[in-house]
Design an enzyme around this catalytic site. Structure first.
Site, PDB file in Angstrom:
ATOM      1  N   GLY A   1      30.519 -11.513  18.576  1.00 21.26           N
ATOM      2  CA  GLY A   1      29.267 -11.124  17.929  1.00 21.26           C
ATOM      3  C   GLY A   1      29.057  -9.467  17.872  1.00 21.26           C
ATOM      4  O   GLY A   1      27.979  -8.998  18.236  1.00 21.26           O
ATOM      5  N   ALA A   2      30.220  -9.076  17.740  1.00 19.80           N
ATOM      6  CA  ALA A   2      30.306  -7.669  17.656  1.00 19.80           C
ATOM      7  C   ALA A   2      29.760  -6.866  16.492  1.00 19.80           C
ATOM      8  O   ALA A   2      29.623  -5.508  16.318  1.00 19.80           O
ATOM      9  CB  ALA A   2      31.747  -6.896  17.759  1.00 19.80           C
ATOM     10  N   ASN A   3      28.931  -7.513  15.638  1.00 18.70           N
ATOM     11  CA  ASN A   3      28.413  -6.692  14.371  1.00 18.70           C
ATOM     12  C   ASN A   3      26.957  -6.331  14.647  1.00 18.70           C
ATOM     13  O   ASN A   3      26.433  -5.485  13.812  1.00 18.70           O
ATOM     14  CB  ASN A   3      28.389  -7.873  13.114  1.00 18.70           C
ATOM     15  CG  ASN A   3      27.603  -9.060  13.559  1.00 18.70           C
ATOM     16  OD1 ASN A   3      28.032  -9.808  14.238  1.00 18.70           O
ATOM     17  ND2 ASN A   3      26.586  -9.120  12.751  1.00 18.70           N
ATOM     18  N   SER A   4      26.537  -6.576  15.939  1.00 17.34           N
ATOM     19  CA  SER A   4      25.066  -6.154  15.970  1.00 17.34           C
ATOM     20  C   SER A   4      24.730  -6.076  17.465  1.00 17.34           C
ATOM     21  O   SER A   4      25.349  -6.626  18.267  1.00 17.34           O
ATOM     22  CB  SER A   4      23.884  -7.074  15.111  1.00 17.34           C
ATOM     23  OG  SER A   4      23.986  -8.198  15.853  1.00 17.34           O
ATOM     24  N   GLY A   5      23.676  -5.149  17.638  1.00 15.32           N
ATOM     25  CA  GLY A   5      22.855  -5.483  18.969  1.00 15.32           C
ATOM     26  C   GLY A   5      24.138  -5.207  20.108  1.00 15.32           C
ATOM     27  O   GLY A   5      24.709  -4.192  20.010  1.00 15.32           O
TER      28      GLY A   5
ATOM     29  N   TYR B   1      17.395 -22.602  26.095  1.00 12.63           N
ATOM     30  CA  TYR B   1      17.797 -21.598  25.873  1.00 12.63           C
ATOM     31  C   TYR B   1      18.196 -20.913  27.679  1.00 12.63           C
ATOM     32  O   TYR B   1      19.300 -20.547  27.784  1.00 12.63           O
ATOM     33  CB  TYR B   1      16.951 -20.088  25.511  1.00 12.63           C
ATOM     34  CG  TYR B   1      17.695 -18.774  25.737  1.00 12.63           C
ATOM     35  CD1 TYR B   1      18.556 -18.395  24.903  1.00 12.63           C
ATOM     36  CD2 TYR B   1      17.188 -17.899  26.719  1.00 12.63           C
ATOM     37  CE1 TYR B   1      19.220 -17.237  24.926  1.00 12.63           C
ATOM     38  CE2 TYR B   1      17.585 -16.721  26.815  1.00 12.63           C
ATOM     39  CZ  TYR B   1      18.765 -16.175  25.909  1.00 12.63           C
ATOM     40  OH  TYR B   1      19.377 -14.969  26.022  1.00 12.63           O
TER      41      TYR B   1
END
Length: 315
Positions: free
Chosen positions: A21-25, A176
């Protein structure tokens, strides 16, 4: 007792880091800091176009960043296996694995490609399988670390062993919390097993507190044409009590500490040092509830995860 305001990352030159998930946040922030410290960073992401935009963003501040995009959809065990096979074929030892990617509170129960409840399947089972596939490369490194992103929501969770997939009655928030409890329990059990078997891997967990990312906005309104009540709550909270929220540069500090600090421990859980671990800048030891550190439950979740993913770790 950990109580640090800033995290100084040791030189990471020559080391390989994999960040999901390195594309955002938080994932983008973590990848940026690791690249700035000299690491070769594999950005394991689902959407290549977003990944390419993230690469441009990182190189705007770290011109010589060594970045590689790899396809990964954590909601598909086939995709997870494909990345594992690709990296094992390349054969380069992995020094850091940051299990970061996640989805948060989709309003209706959704399932992964393999039929698991989306949050448990993507947040936990996907990372469990990925770590298992990459275990040979982690063991081949000198002092590899695995840092898994949990959440302060883990303290409200626990594992519903009688209904892991929330088929009886779905609750977005509790599902969650379960997935984040599973992340924490996995991190602790991985470290326990590494010590017992001599894998040479240090495993810990981290959480960002209340951090201003897109996760709280895209997840609760997932698939909805208009914002849900939960998304509106998060937006209002950011405006009404901004001191309870921190920016991404602060939210990534617990992860960076767990992944790179020489004094970071295995089976530890790191979070923000402020009030209720929600914000405040810096890093402290996060509270681990007894149910998350229960060895019998950790083993049970591990064995179930092996069965569901068909990914078996060495005995």
């Amino acid at each position: 007792m950990v109580n640090v305001r800033e995290v100084t990352i040791p030189d990471q030159s020559g080391r390989l880091a994999v960040v999901t998930g390195a594309n955002s946040g938080l994932g983008l922030g973590t990848a940026t800091r690791l690249a700035a410290a000299g690491a070769d960073v594999i950005m394991a992401i689902r959407n290549r176009a977003k990944g390419e935009a993230a690469v441009e963003q990182i190189r705007a501040t770290v011109p010589d960043a060594k970045l590689t995009i790899k396809a990964l959809d954590l909601s598909s065990l086939a995709s997870v296996k494909a990345l594992g096979e690709e990296l094992n074929a390349e054969g380069r030892p992995i020094d850091l694995l940051i299990n970061n990617a996640g989805i948060m509170q989709p309003p209706q129960r959704e399932t992964t490609a393999d039929g698991f409840e989306l949050q448990f399947g993507g947040n936990h089972l996907g990372h469990f399988a990925l770590t298992g596939h990459l275990l040979p490369l982690l063991r081949a490194a000198d002092g590899a670390r695995v840092t898994t992103l949990s959440s302060s929501a883990a303290r409200f969770g626990g594992i519903k062993f009688d209904d892991l997939q929330w088929e009886k009655r779905y609750n977005a928030t509790l599902a969650y919390a379960q997935s984040k409890s599973a992340n924490l329990m996995f991190a602790i059990e991985l470290d326990r097993r590494s010590k017992q078997a001599g894998w040479g891997i240090l495993s810990n967990a981290a959480h960002p507190g209340l951090c201003k990312t897109n996760l709280q906005l895209s997840g609760p309104s997932h698939g909805k044409a208009s914002p849900t009540l939960l998304e509106r709550f998060y937006r209002t909270s950011r405006q009404a009590v901004p001191f309870m929220w921190q920016d991404i540069d602060e939210g990534i500090l617990p992860t960076l500490y767990g992944a790179t600090a020489p004094e970071a421990n295995g089976a530890a859980f790191y979070g923000p040092r402020g009030f209720l671990e929600l914000a405040g800048g810096g890093v402290t030891d996060a509270k681990i509830l007894a149910r998350a550190s229960n060895e019998a439950d950790g083993r049970r979740l591990w064995e179930i995860s092996e069965r569901l993913t068909s990914v078996t770790y060495p005995a």
